[in-house]
Scaffold this motif. Structure first.
Motif, short mmCIF file in Angstrom:
data_model
loop_
_atom_site.label_atom_id
_atom_site.label_comp_id
_atom_site.label_asym_id
_atom_site.label_seq_id
_atom_site.Cartn_x
_atom_site.Cartn_y
_atom_site.Cartn_z
N PRO A 77 -14.29 -39.39 18.88
CA PRO A 77 -14.40 -37.93 19.03
C PRO A 77 -15.55 -37.48 19.94
CG PRO A 77 -15.34 -38.61 16.94
CD PRO A 77 -14.76 -39.85 17.56
N GLN A 78 -16.40 -38.43 20.39
CA GLN A 78 -17.47 -38.03 21.29
C GLN A 78 -16.88 -37.47 22.58
OE1 GLN A 78 -16.87 -41.11 20.19
NE2 GLN A 78 -18.64 -41.98 19.14
N SER A 79 -17.57 -36.46 23.13
CA SER A 79 -17.05 -35.78 24.32
C SER A 79 -18.13 -35.64 25.38
CB SER A 79 -16.50 -34.40 23.94
OG SER A 79 -16.14 -33.66 25.08
N ALA A 80 -17.71 -35.63 26.62
CA ALA A 80 -18.64 -35.38 27.72
C ALA A 80 -19.02 -33.92 27.81
CB ALA A 80 -18.01 -35.82 29.05
N GLY A 81 -18.26 -33.02 27.18
CA GLY A 81 -18.57 -31.59 27.16
C GLY A 81 -18.60 -31.00 28.56
N GLY A 139 -19.93 -33.48 31.67
CA GLY A 139 -18.51 -33.31 31.93
C GLY A 139 -17.85 -34.63 32.33
N PRO A 140 -16.53 -34.62 32.52
CA PRO A 140 -15.84 -35.83 33.00
C PRO A 140 -16.43 -36.32 34.31
CG PRO A 140 -14.26 -34.18 32.25
CD PRO A 140 -15.59 -33.51 32.26
N ALA A 141 -16.30 -37.61 34.56
CA ALA A 141 -16.87 -38.20 35.78
C ALA A 141 -16.34 -37.53 37.03
CB ALA A 141 -16.58 -39.70 35.81
N CYS A 142 -15.05 -37.18 37.03
CA CYS A 142 -14.44 -36.60 38.23
C CYS A 142 -14.98 -35.21 38.56
CB CYS A 142 -12.93 -36.56 38.11
SG CYS A 142 -12.32 -35.58 36.72
N TYR A 143 -15.73 -34.58 37.63
CA TYR A 143 -16.34 -33.29 37.93
C TYR A 143 -17.58 -33.44 38.81
CZ TYR A 143 -13.43 -30.97 34.36
OH TYR A 143 -12.38 -30.47 33.62
N GLY A 144 -18.07 -34.69 38.94
CA GLY A 144 -19.16 -34.94 39.89
C GLY A 144 -20.51 -35.23 39.29
N ARG A 176 -19.16 -41.57 32.62
CA ARG A 176 -18.39 -42.24 31.58
C ARG A 176 -16.95 -41.76 31.63
NH1 ARG A 176 -21.25 -42.38 25.86
NH2 ARG A 176 -19.49 -43.82 25.55
N ALA A 177 -16.02 -42.67 31.38
CA ALA A 177 -14.58 -42.38 31.51
C ALA A 177 -14.12 -41.44 30.39
CB ALA A 177 -13.78 -43.67 31.47
N THR A 178 -13.30 -40.46 30.77
CA THR A 178 -12.73 -39.50 29.82
C THR A 178 -11.22 -39.42 30.01
OG1 THR A 178 -12.89 -37.61 31.31
CG2 THR A 178 -14.84 -38.11 29.99
#
Length: 671
Positions: free
Chosen positions: A338-342, A346-351, A355-357
């Motif tokens: 359940p941990q989230s990048a928030g 944010g997700p790695a692709c946001y820049g 960590r992979a989401t």
């Protein structure tokens, strides 16, 4: 005449979604969330929107996660819990039910406070005074609480719902401390001392933080002359003052907006039974709705493992969202959430993240297009997403794409379990429902989940990522008033209790300058049972109870005596509901120019997707240019401002007259 501007704002873990109404027009704005201070994104949104009509009067409706996050992160106030002497351990003892009978490692969440104070007093179950608190005891209590350095006070005495005199006396004696005081007969006037005590303790735990947050937000909005109201967990709007006083009613504020929005969409589309699937950046919320009725509420909700007895929409949450992190457990198995990048990083692709989401996995598989995210307003970094997936320590997958598919399968399993929890486990056949998918990530996963559950129709509403905000915009003023009575169904006292609750509702709504309508309910059970079922109150309420009992538990016993445990009145003051936004309106909100809805121009290009173990050629569409009646065959990726829809091979999408996307598996497709 001064124009009126209504702004609904849903603060999510990754984005802050805004829907605003100027006269008959409804438009959308999407901004990154500011997790360190959610009010910054809200005030920035209001500044941008209010600048469109500087002379307008402004009303802001807010779905907030402040209470939820404070509870999950245990960042609330230092609470003094006051109860009848001898019952100081109520919160610690709790209930002895085990959520997982054979899990030896399960640990029950600790109560939000261990500062418990007893006072010698006693009210009988009939409301009679058996022992009144003395002035000496009240003075000593005041001194003890002052020494404890508490920041908030919760009072929950035995049988105070039958006679609140002693709680009122305690509140008067402690008023000189100038601390927020939560009284159980005001928050939850019902029996079951643990659930009532837990709810009032949670309210006290959250009150100072919510008061501070709401006051700061009101100060910022006051500069623009804006009025603030808050979405509550039961699906209605609450004044800012009431929300600050009773913050426990806002714990499911954001998800409640999604359910109200989904109900409006389903009713307009004439779909009688729906499963809602709201997948955001951090979590997924699901519910089951019958569109001929008001959305179901429950008083048996739990948040962070603690009971919350105030009415909440019956929503189940799973810890899987677009920002959920992929990781390996000690046994070498792939896990998601359940941990989230928030929102940060944010997700790695946001820049920013590394960590992979789930979002990164969707991008690597081609289900998100790097140049058409948020209507082209944000470019996604596919190379960074691939590096993040490569960093997942596993050798169980042949290629990076197979790992990405594995991440989605694990996330889908979590969400499928949540959907089964609200459908199959409650006696509903999901195959008879329409899956209504929304949220920023919901349309990407909808078809896979529908296929797993045997559902043959999926509805993707217009602007799915903003549906929760639209639900907040559509919400009515709504409050529920209750009283534990323990009566037989034919008792003559029932009518007087209902009238008393309705008088209480009228008094509460007088401050809102609204005239409510009333809906009556009763919690019924067989004599001797320890649980109840809620039914609409009418002459045939008992017969309906027998039927509901058979549906819920597989049997009914009409010969067995039935008792009424609690009477409830739901007070509703209707607000003007805006019509569904048109394609042209939504396209203008995306920052583009109004265009003729010509499906010939909706096709952007072809694109590559990885599906079922191999690369395929798919079509890429701009949803804002699709006209009603247009059919699209999968595989396809359909982009818009607030979300992206993935249509797999073997599925067909049709645009209905309301501009919803209706997705169906082709005849003969595997289910």
């Amino acid at each position: 005449m001064t124009p009126h501007l209504t702004i609904a704002i849903d603060t999510g873990g990754t984005f802050t979604d805004c829907v605003y109404r100027i006269g008959p027009r409804v438009e959308v704005l999407k901004l990154p969330s500011t997790p360190d201070d959610p009010s910054r994104a809200i005030l920035e949104a209001v500044r941008k929107i209010a600048a469109l009509i500087p002379e307008a009067s402004v009303e802001v409706r807010h779905g907030t996660t402040v209470a939820t996050n404070a509870l999950l992160e245990r960042k609330g106030a230092r609470v003094a819990f006051i109860t009848t002497a001898g019952f100081e351990d109520t919160l610690a003892i709790a209930r002895q039910a085990r959520p997982d009978l054979y899990d030896w490692n399960h640990h029950r969440p600790a109560p939000v406070t261990n500062q418990c104070f007893g006072i010698a007093e006693r009210i009988g179950p009939d409301g009679s005074v058996l022992l009144a608190p003395t002035d000496v005891a009240l003075d000593q209590l005041r001194r003890d609480i002052r020494k404890s350095k508490s920041e908030s006070i919760a009072v929950s005495l035995l049988f105070s719902f039958a006679n609140p005199a002693h709680e009122q006396a305690i509140a008067a004696a402690l008023s000189s401390l100038r601390l927020p005081i939560s009284l159980s007969h005001q928050i939850l006037p019902e029996f079951r001392e643990y659930e009532r005590g837990s709810t009032v303790a949670l309210n006290a735990y959250l009150a100072p933080l919510l008061q501070q947050y709401i006051q700061a937000l009101q100060r910022g909005l006051a500069k623009r002359g804006a009025r603030l109201s808050i979405m509550q967990s039961s699906g209605g709007i609450l004044s800012a003052a009431s929300a600050a006083r009773e913050p426990v009613r806002t714990i499911l504020s954001g998800p409640a907006g999604g359910v109200i929005g989904a109900l409006s969409v389903a009713r307009a589309a004439r779909m009688p039974r729906i499963l809602t699937f709201d997948m955001g950046g951090t979590s997924t919320d699901v519910a089951v709705l019958d569109t001929s009725r008001e959305p179901p509420t429950t008083t048996e909700g739990q948040v962070a493992g603690l009971p919350v007895g105030v009415p909440m929409l019956d929503i189940h949450t799973a810890g899987a969202g677009g920002g959920s992190l992929a990781w390996m457990d000690h046994a070498g198995a792939l896990q998601v959430g359940p941990q989230s990048a928030g929102a940060d990083p944010g997700p790695a692709c946001y820049g920013c993240g590394d960590r992979a989401t789930v979002t990164d996995a969707n991008l690597v598989l081609g289900r998100l297009h790097p140049d058409h995210f948020l209507g082209g307003a944000m470019h996604l970094d596919e190379a960074r997403a691939r590096r993040a997936l490569k960093a997942v320590p596993t050798k169980s997958f042949a290629t990076l794409e197979h790992l990405a598919e594995g991440i989605l399968r694990v996330a889908n399993a979590r969400m499928e379990s949540a959907l089964r929890r609200v459908s199959v486990e409650r006696g509903h056949d999901p195959r008879t429902f329409t899956l209504l998918a929304f949220g920023g990530a919901g349309p990407l996963h909808a078809c896979a989940l529908a296929q797993s559950l045997g559902i043959r129709r999926v509805l993707i509403p217009n602007a799915p990522g903003a549906l929760s905000a639209l639900g907040i915009l559509d919400a009515d003023l709504r409050r529920e008033f209750s009283r534990t009575v323990m009566l037989a169904p034919g008792s003559p006292q029932i009518a007087s209790h209902f009238c008393s609750l309705e008088d209480e509702a009228r008094a509460a709504f007088s401050t809102e300058k609204a005239k409510p309508i009333f809906v009556r309910f009763a919690d019924l059970r067989y004599h001797g049972q320890g649980f109840e079922l809620r039914v609409d109150w009418s002459a045939n309420a008992v017969a309906r109870f027998h039927k509901l009992h058979a549906q819920s538990y597989g049997y009914a016993d009409p010969a067995r005596p039935v008792e009424i445990v609690t009477l409830r009145v739901q007070a509703i003051a209707r607000t003007h509901n805006p019509g569904a936004p048109s394609i042209a309106q939504l396209h203008r909100a995306m920052g583009g120019k109004p265009t003729k809805t010509d499906s010939g121009h909706a096709l952007i290009s072809s694109t590559r997707i990885f599906e079922a173990g191999r690369w395929r050629i798919a079509t890429l569409y701009d949803r804002s240019r699709l006209h009603p009646g247009k059919r699209i065959a999968g595989p396809a990726v359909i982009t818009e401002l607030s979300a992206t829809t993935y249509l797999p091979t073997g599925w067909t999408a049709t645009v209905d007259p309301l501009s919803n996307l209706i997705l169906r598996p082709n005849s003969g497709a595997r289910q």
